[in-house]
Write an enzyme that holds these catalytic residues in place. Sequence first.
Site, mmCIF file in Angstrom:
data_model
loop_
_atom_site.group_PDB
_atom_site.id
_atom_site.type_symbol
_atom_site.label_atom_id
_atom_site.label_comp_id
_atom_site.label_asym_id
_atom_site.label_seq_id
_atom_site.Cartn_x
_atom_site.Cartn_y
_atom_site.Cartn_z
ATOM 1 N N ALA A 74 87.470 140.168 16.048
ATOM 2 C CA ALA A 74 88.512 141.064 15.555
ATOM 3 C C ALA A 74 88.099 142.517 15.718
ATOM 4 O O ALA A 74 86.924 142.857 15.553
ATOM 5 C CB ALA A 74 88.778 140.776 14.078
ATOM 6 N N VAL A 75 89.063 143.337 16.043
ATOM 7 C CA VAL A 75 88.833 144.770 16.233
ATOM 8 C C VAL A 75 89.881 145.534 15.418
ATOM 9 O O VAL A 75 91.069 145.172 15.442
ATOM 10 C CB VAL A 75 88.939 145.146 17.737
ATOM 11 C CG1 VAL A 75 88.828 146.651 17.939
ATOM 12 C CG2 VAL A 75 87.864 144.425 18.540
ATOM 13 N N GLY A 83 87.889 148.397 24.672
ATOM 14 C CA GLY A 83 86.699 147.683 25.126
ATOM 15 C C GLY A 83 85.801 147.125 24.034
ATOM 16 O O GLY A 83 84.782 146.509 24.338
ATOM 17 N N GLY A 85 86.497 144.699 21.882
ATOM 18 C CA GLY A 85 86.607 143.238 21.921
ATOM 19 C C GLY A 85 85.755 142.656 23.038
ATOM 20 O O GLY A 85 85.052 141.655 22.863
ATOM 21 N N ARG A 86 85.815 143.313 24.189
ATOM 22 C CA ARG A 86 85.022 142.870 25.345
ATOM 23 C C ARG A 86 83.526 142.930 25.012
ATOM 24 O O ARG A 86 82.765 142.019 25.330
ATOM 25 C CB ARG A 86 85.330 143.814 26.507
ATOM 26 C CG ARG A 86 85.329 143.175 27.840
ATOM 27 C CD ARG A 86 85.951 144.068 28.879
ATOM 28 N NE ARG A 86 85.720 145.491 28.601
ATOM 29 C CZ ARG A 86 86.529 146.464 28.972
ATOM 30 N NH1 ARG A 86 87.624 146.195 29.640
ATOM 31 N NH2 ARG A 86 86.272 147.720 28.701
ATOM 32 N N GLU A 107 89.499 128.450 19.780
ATOM 33 C CA GLU A 107 90.917 128.194 19.562
ATOM 34 C C GLU A 107 91.621 129.523 19.406
ATOM 35 O O GLU A 107 91.112 130.406 18.722
ATOM 36 C CB GLU A 107 91.130 127.403 18.269
ATOM 37 C CG GLU A 107 91.253 125.940 18.462
ATOM 38 C CD GLU A 107 90.372 125.218 17.465
ATOM 39 O OE1 GLU A 107 90.121 125.757 16.395
ATOM 40 O OE2 GLU A 107 89.912 124.121 17.812
ATOM 41 N N ASN A 112 99.355 134.721 20.697
ATOM 42 C CA ASN A 112 98.410 135.834 20.814
ATOM 43 C C ASN A 112 97.982 136.028 22.277
ATOM 44 O O ASN A 112 96.855 135.745 22.663
ATOM 45 C CB ASN A 112 97.186 135.571 19.923
ATOM 46 C CG ASN A 112 96.308 136.793 19.759
ATOM 47 O OD1 ASN A 112 96.486 137.797 20.448
ATOM 48 N ND2 ASN A 112 95.360 136.714 18.841
ATOM 49 N N TYR A 119 90.028 136.337 26.846
ATOM 50 C CA TYR A 119 89.214 135.148 27.120
ATOM 51 C C TYR A 119 89.296 134.746 28.590
ATOM 52 O O TYR A 119 88.295 134.383 29.199
ATOM 53 C CB TYR A 119 89.647 133.986 26.220
ATOM 54 C CG TYR A 119 89.575 134.304 24.741
ATOM 55 C CD1 TYR A 119 88.490 135.007 24.226
ATOM 56 C CD2 TYR A 119 90.580 133.926 23.868
ATOM 57 C CE1 TYR A 119 88.414 135.325 22.875
ATOM 58 C CE2 TYR A 119 90.516 134.225 22.511
ATOM 59 C CZ TYR A 119 89.430 134.933 22.027
ATOM 60 O OH TYR A 119 89.361 135.246 20.695
#
Length: 157
Positions: A74-75, A83, A85-86, A107, A112, A119
């Site tokens: 989560a961000v 970036g 999340g990456r 999951e 979303n 991913y």
Amino acid sequence: MSVTLRRMRWWDIAPVMELERALFPEDAWSPELFWSELADPDNHWYVVAEEAGELVGYAGLAVIGDEGHVQTIAVRRDRQGRGVGRTLLSALLDEAARRGCREVLLEVRADNPRAQELYRRFGFTVLGVRPRYYQPAGVDGIVMRLKDVQRRLAAYG
Ligand SMILES: CC(C)(COP(=O)(O)OP(=O)(O)OC[C@H]1O[C@@H](n2cnc3c(N)ncnc32)[C@H](O)[C@@H]1OP(=O)(O)O)[C@@H](O)C(=O)NCCC(=O)NCCS
């Protein structure tokens, strides 16, 4: 501004919960769940992302045998799309590789697309769908898998 990652500690749970409730209004974890994950560091690895000392995100990995699971990522809303999340996902996958995982599963809610795209860019592919997995909304859960996680270690030579 640069993002730094560090291990999540118990005193991060309160600020993490603020983000958790804001970002997952329908299915936020309880503080107890974070406590129990942090209490088992042999099989779990949680990190927080900070910018100028402020919490901007967090993520967690569980390891079961040679399988890794992205438990959460989560961000903070005002820091998304830059970036973080990456960076978090990359750190989880590196840790999964270090811990000997062959593959990593996760999951994600069918509604979303943003997370699914993140991913996919890392090489995750859809393994299956769990109908109405996310309650109470009844949203499908998409199971994604990244194979050959060990390749990440090879990349470092
Ligand atoms: C999903 C989430 C963690 C991504 O974090 P982020 O910091 O915004 O993502 P990044 O900036 O690192 O972007 C990584 C990738 O996400 C995708 N992405 C980012 N912003 C996007 C947007 N506005 N639309 C579509 N895809 C987007 C892109 O694939 C991007 O790759 P790129 O930078 O090479 O184009 C973040 O949006 C979030 O916290 N969402 C709410 C909580 C959540 O849904 N968590 C996932 C639960 S499974």
